[in-house]
Design a protein around this motif. Structure first.
Motif, short mmCIF file in Angstrom:
data_model
loop_
_atom_site.label_atom_id
_atom_site.label_comp_id
_atom_site.label_asym_id
_atom_site.label_seq_id
_atom_site.Cartn_x
_atom_site.Cartn_y
_atom_site.Cartn_z
N THR A 1 55.65 55.21 32.72
CA THR A 1 54.85 56.37 32.32
C THR A 1 54.09 56.13 31.02
O THR A 1 53.56 57.08 30.43
CB THR A 1 55.74 57.61 32.16
N GLY A 2 54.06 54.89 30.53
CA GLY A 2 53.35 54.61 29.29
C GLY A 2 51.84 54.64 29.47
O GLY A 2 51.30 54.54 30.59
N MET A 3 51.13 54.78 28.34
CA MET A 3 49.67 54.80 28.35
C MET A 3 49.12 53.46 27.88
O MET A 3 49.77 52.73 27.13
CB MET A 3 49.15 55.90 27.42
N GLY A 4 47.90 53.16 28.33
CA GLY A 4 47.17 52.02 27.83
C GLY A 4 46.17 52.46 26.78
O GLY A 4 46.04 53.65 26.47
N CYS B 1 60.24 55.79 17.82
CA CYS B 1 61.58 56.31 17.57
C CYS B 1 62.00 57.24 18.70
O CYS B 1 61.18 58.00 19.23
CB CYS B 1 61.62 57.06 16.24
N ARG B 2 63.27 57.20 19.06
CA ARG B 2 63.76 58.12 20.08
C ARG B 2 63.68 59.55 19.56
O ARG B 2 64.08 59.83 18.42
CB ARG B 2 65.21 57.78 20.46
N ASP C 1 57.91 58.65 27.13
CA ASP C 1 56.59 58.16 27.56
C ASP C 1 55.90 57.45 26.39
O ASP C 1 55.21 56.44 26.57
CB ASP C 1 55.70 59.32 28.01
N LEU C 2 56.08 57.99 25.18
CA LEU C 2 55.41 57.44 24.00
C LEU C 2 56.09 56.16 23.54
O LEU C 2 55.43 55.28 22.97
CB LEU C 2 55.40 58.49 22.88
#
Length: 454
Positions: A227-230, A261-262, A351-352
């Protein structure tokens, strides 16, 4: 010495004096039948109850639970409740059989042994919880286990573990039911918790079947969430984030992206954890507990993000902001829930973290450096020779700055042209926003409603 009566707890036990001769008893005022036998050398948790057979009292049974040096009062009380419940059903805690005829108390009384026969899931969980505290597991980890046992397995709390050990098909069926009702990840996670509690209970309950019943389940397949962004996705996400009304939550999500960071650890970040001289944010209780404590090197953008959060916090929550970086009107005084409506903010939380790891590659950060920045374990035998704090002051901060620069470069001219981003990130924007908020508040006319006299 005369027998005593008060609510038994660990502190009170420590203050109990040894008997002048013989022994004396301290009866608990909270749980009837639960008491402490205080001798010259040790203090023993004990229970006493009446066994009944064929409708009549068969005998009075006294059973020792354990030494106060080996278990806490909380754990002993949980075991005492289980023992007393068995006695009320006509079963001897150390014998397991039902009484069918009158028997003498001497014949029924069991020897003092530390093993717990017929232990239930509830009692086993109480003892396992004590062991987790002693091992300094984080509160979040303990809470996760508690949720599995007390919510997912609520119907099994008073079920003897022996029953589960002898009927693994029952456990497999439960896993299938949890998968259907709560999803595959919760089903697998709750079963891992049950497996751990069972294994711990068997250390002191050798009568439990050696084969853990969780071994009978067919595990659900688990895949890492992608779910990460490019880089191309960042501009749209920043515009979503700029539209969030609460500036403290806005800075929280931005710092999550910049630091990886979590969220659970970041919510508890304190102002005192920031060291601007060294340009680090200390994380004392990350995932894995205090033993995994580490420092996050701060880029220029990260420092500006933290300063904005602190300034907005002092305006919105002046009392809570004295302690927390991300204060809120919550029971703990800090941000309690970081989740957003996906329609409002499409990416948040882990996701971040995935986005950070994705962008670290085009930023030129190596696999090893990315792992250290995210406080991940480092595989391989050479990991033990790396001294992280020696790399922190210079090398890792340079790598952190590279990631932050790459993220903001992806926005291109949007930070200087888009109105929402300018109002948020432009030089002096925070100062102007706070001044405007104070001016608007000062202009408000506060009028008290007229009270009618009776």
């Amino acid at each position: 010495m005369t027998d005593l009566r008060f609510q038994i707890n660990d502190k009170a036990i420590e203050r109990l004096p040894p008997p002048e001769n013989g022994r004396y008893i301290v009866r608990d005022t909270e749980l009837k039948g639960f008491f402490l036998v205080v001798g010259a050398r040790k203090k023993t948790f004990t229970i006493q109850g009446d066994l009944r057979g064929e409708g009549k009292r068969a005998a009075t049974v006294r059973v020792a639970i354990g030494d106060t040096s080996e278990m806490s009062t909380r754990a002993a009380r949980a075991v005492a409740k289980e023992y007393l419940a068995q006695i009320s059903r006509g079963q001897h805690p150390k014998g397991g059989g039902r009484i069918s005829k009158a028997t003498t108390a001497a014949a029924l009384e069991a020897p003092v042994v530390p093993n717990i026969v017929g232990i239930t899931l509830r009692a086993a969980w109480e003892r396992y919880k004590i062991s987790m505290v002693r091992k300094k597991r984080s509160e979040r980890t303990i809470e996760s286990y508690r949720d599995h046992i007390e919510r997912i397995f609520a119907g099994w709390l008073d079920t003897p573990l022996t029953e589960l050990g002898n009927d693994p098909a029952k456990v497999a069926a439960k896993h299938d039911a949890i998968t259907e009702e709560n999803g595959p990840y919760i089903a697998n996670g709750s079963m891992r918790t049950l497996r751990a509690v069972y294994n711990h209970a068997r250390k002191t309950n050798r009568e439990l079947p050696a084969d853990n019943p969780v071994g009978s389940i067919d595990w659900n397949g688990e895949t890492r969430r992608d779910t990460g962004m490019g880089l191309a996705d960042l501009k749209g996400w920043f515009l979503e984030l700029a539209a969030i009304d609460n500036p403290i939550r806005r800075e929280f999500h931005l710092f999550t992206l910049l630091s990886a960071c979590r969220p659970a650890a970041l919510k508890e970040a304190k102002v005192s954890h920031i060291d601007l001289r060294r340009r680090v944010l200390h994380v004392p209780k990350p995932k894995g507990g205090a033993e995994r404590a580490f420092d996050i090197p701060l880029s220029r953008q990260m420092i500006m993000c933290l300063m904005r959060a602190i300034r907005f916090g002092r305006l919105m929550h002046p009392i809570e902001a004295r302690e927390w970086i991300f204060p809120a009107d919550s029971a703990d005084g800090h941000l309690a829930e970081q989740k957003e409506d996906r329609k409002t903010l499409s990416k948040w939380g882990n996701d971040l973290r995935q986005t950070f790891r994705t962008i670290a590659t085009p930023a030129g950060v190596s696999e090893l450096d990315a792992r250290m920045l995210m406080n991940h374990s480092i595989p391989g035998v050479n990991a033990g020779y790396i001294t992280r704090h020696k790399l922190l002051e210079d090398h890792l901060r340079t790598q952190q700055q590279a990631v932050s620069t790459t993220i903001f470069n992806a926005l291109r001219e949007a930070t200087s042209k888009d109105e929402k981003l300018v109002a948020w990130l432009a030089l002096g924007a925070t100062r102007r926003t706070i001044r405007r908020a104070k001016d608007e508040f000062a202009k408000r006319e506060v009028t008290a409603p007229a009270h009618k006299l009776p």
